[in-house]
Design a protein around this motif. Structure first.
Motif, PDB file in Angstrom:
ATOM      1  N   SER A 195       6.256 -26.302   4.862  1.00  0.00           N
ATOM      2  CA  SER A 195       5.996 -25.269   5.600  1.00  0.00           C
ATOM      3  C   SER A 195       4.669 -24.601   5.484  1.00  0.00           C
ATOM      4  CB  SER A 195       7.212 -24.180   5.664  1.00  0.00           C
ATOM      5  OG  SER A 195       7.360 -23.897   4.260  1.00  0.00           O
ATOM      6  N   LEU A 196       4.045 -24.088   6.449  1.00  0.00           N
ATOM      7  CA  LEU A 196       2.701 -23.665   6.312  1.00  0.00           C
ATOM      8  C   LEU A 196       2.686 -22.264   6.989  1.00  0.00           C
ATOM      9  CD1 LEU A 196       2.257 -26.908   7.043  1.00  0.00           C
ATOM     10  CD2 LEU A 196      -0.076 -26.374   6.193  1.00  0.00           C
ATOM     11  N   LEU A 197       1.797 -21.303   6.601  1.00  0.00           N
ATOM     12  CA  LEU A 197       1.884 -19.740   7.070  1.00  0.00           C
ATOM     13  C   LEU A 197       0.346 -19.433   6.823  1.00  0.00           C
ATOM     14  CD1 LEU A 197       3.458 -17.786   8.488  1.00  0.00           C
ATOM     15  CD2 LEU A 197       4.161 -16.756   6.314  1.00  0.00           C
ATOM     16  N   SER A 198      -0.332 -18.890   7.928  1.00  0.00           N
ATOM     17  CA  SER A 198      -1.414 -18.324   7.524  1.00  0.00           C
ATOM     18  C   SER A 198      -1.677 -17.223   6.653  1.00  0.00           C
ATOM     19  CB  SER A 198      -2.321 -18.172   8.887  1.00  0.00           C
ATOM     20  OG  SER A 198      -2.206 -19.166   9.862  1.00  0.00           O
TER      21      SER A 198
ATOM     22  N   THR B 276      -8.893 -22.804   3.008  1.00  0.00           N
ATOM     23  CA  THR B 276      -8.477 -22.888   1.523  1.00  0.00           C
ATOM     24  C   THR B 276      -6.799 -22.934   1.314  1.00  0.00           C
ATOM     25  OG1 THR B 276      -9.265 -20.795   0.918  1.00  0.00           O
ATOM     26  CG2 THR B 276     -10.758 -22.721   0.552  1.00  0.00           C
ATOM     27  N   ILE B 277      -6.401 -23.203   0.453  1.00  0.00           N
ATOM     28  CA  ILE B 277      -5.113 -23.022  -0.253  1.00  0.00           C
ATOM     29  C   ILE B 277      -5.002 -21.833  -0.963  1.00  0.00           C
ATOM     30  CG2 ILE B 277      -3.056 -23.839  -1.118  1.00  0.00           C
ATOM     31  CD1 ILE B 277      -3.839 -26.708  -0.465  1.00  0.00           C
TER      32      ILE B 277
ATOM     33  N   VAL C 172       0.245 -21.195   1.895  1.00  0.00           N
ATOM     34  CA  VAL C 172      -0.417 -20.285   2.258  1.00  0.00           C
ATOM     35  C   VAL C 172      -1.805 -20.591   2.445  1.00  0.00           C
ATOM     36  CG1 VAL C 172      -1.060 -17.820   2.290  1.00  0.00           C
ATOM     37  CG2 VAL C 172       1.251 -18.720   1.467  1.00  0.00           C
ATOM     38  N   VAL C 173      -2.368 -20.666   3.833  1.00  0.00           N
ATOM     39  CA  VAL C 173      -3.645 -21.098   3.831  1.00  0.00           C
ATOM     40  C   VAL C 173      -4.625 -20.102   4.600  1.00  0.00           C
ATOM     41  CG1 VAL C 173      -5.151 -23.163   4.973  1.00  0.00           C
ATOM     42  CG2 VAL C 173      -2.623 -23.503   4.193  1.00  0.00           C
ATOM     43  N   GLU C 174      -5.790 -19.879   4.006  1.00  0.00           N
ATOM     44  CA  GLU C 174      -6.730 -19.063   4.742  1.00  0.00           C
ATOM     45  C   GLU C 174      -7.751 -19.882   5.654  1.00  0.00           C
ATOM     46  OE1 GLU C 174      -9.841 -15.568   3.359  1.00  0.00           O
ATOM     47  OE2 GLU C 174      -9.633 -17.075   2.117  1.00  0.00           O
ATOM     48  N   GLY C 175      -7.890 -19.303   6.701  1.00  0.00           N
ATOM     49  CA  GLY C 175      -8.638 -19.782   7.974  1.00  0.00           C
ATOM     50  C   GLY C 175      -8.338 -20.560   9.088  1.00  0.00           C
TER      51      GLY C 175
END
Length: 316
Positions: A45-48, A3-4, A72-75
């Motif tokens: 841009s994406l970051l865990s 999820t975001i 920011v994305v979990e998983g």
């Protein structure tokens, strides 16, 4: 389910991103209202989330957006995914285009903590299809298209980099690659400086994960001709047969082909091949080798089945 956790924007470059509850992804642009959006490959841009949490355990008091990330994305461990991985969120579709980035100026986080996770943990994507996204939305991962082959062309020329000479060889190679079915993701024109050549070859191989990089220029006897040295310096394995084949074929056209010092190497999953600097010689060499490279690239980067297996492992 992934999820975001946060959506972050900055209306002006040079200012820290702030969180918003929802935003709109615009096709071939990025997040609407974000200063870093544009017609380029680093639109989003994406970051865990897990990487940020791990950084916080070291004592860093960092808010979402502090690293310059948009999502920011979990998983997902983005760093472990291949370039070309796609992400679906409602109607929106993203495609990963680059892993990490060079940090030219150390940010405030680096000054305090001695490190920053965005340069090596962050990834970038382009928007293939626009749509609205909200915090809490699921981000579904889709495997890369195994039929896509990414390529880049690097022209080495001191005069060309200064604007004193038009680059004719680079566009010739880009056209040949496109006609051969490659997606040409970058065309560069840089001076004959070994450190700069090495830096770009590493970035195109590791960050952009190009399947094939063709260079043109810098393969002769001049003291400034250092393309082979830079190419060999970044290699993880040698692949001399391609360069040898180019020279052998070119010898049937002109005996001066023996003066070419071009190299051909592998860096991880990328094949790098040096071609001469003249448009005619560059074209002849590329036309000769391109029909035979596809099989080698398939072996080097793995089959669609292997890509699917890696994708299934990541989901577990």
């Amino acid at each position: 389910m992934s999820t975001i956790k946060a959506i972050c924007l900055s209306e002006k470059k040079g200012t820290q991103k702030h969180t918003v509850p929802a935003a709109r992804l615009v096709e071939d642009w990025g997040l609407e209202g974000d200063a870093h959006a544009g017609h380029w490959h680093r639109q989003v841009s994406l970051l865990s989330f897990e990487k940020i949490e791990a950084f916080r355990t070291k004592g860093a008091d960092v808010a979402f957006g502090a690293f310059g990330e948009n999502l920011v994305v979990e998983g997902y461990d983005f760093r472990s995914l291949p370039v070309g991985t796609r992400f679906q969120c409602g109607d929106a579709l993203l495609e990963m285009t680059q892993i990490g980035k060079e940090c030219h100026t150390h940010c405030a986080i680096y000054q305090v903590m001695g490190e920053c996770i965005m340069p090596h943990e962050g990834v970038f994507a382009k928007v293939l299809k626009g749509g609205d996204i909200r915090v809490g939305d699921e981000l579904v991962m889709l495997p890369p298209d195994p039929a896509v082959r990414r390529a880049a062309v690097v022209t080495l020329s001191d005069k060309g980099a200064k604007g004193e000479r038009a680059d004719e060889s680079g566009p010739v190679l880009a056209k040949l690659l496109t006609e051969a079915g490659y997606e040409v993701v970058e065309e560069l024109l840089i001076p004959d400086e070994q450190s700069r050549i090495q830096m770009e070859l590493i970035r195109l191989s590791d960050g952009r994960q190009c399947h094939l990089v063709l260079t043109t220029g810098g393969t002769g006897f001049s003291p400034r001709d250092v393309t082979p040295e830079a190419t060999l310096a970044v290699a993880t394995r040698n692949a001399p047969g391609i360069a040898e084949a180019i020279r052998a074929y070119s010898m049937t056209i002109t005996p001066r082909a023996m003066l070419s010092r071009g190299a051909s190497v592998i860096r991880n999953g990328t094949l790098i091949v040096n071609l001469p600097g003249s448009p005619k010689a560059a074209r002849e060499g590329a036309e000769y080798i391109l029909p035979a490279l596809g099989h080698g690239l398939d072996i080097l980067r793995g089959t669609a089945g292997e890509c699917a297996l890696a994708f299934s492992r990541e989901k577990k």
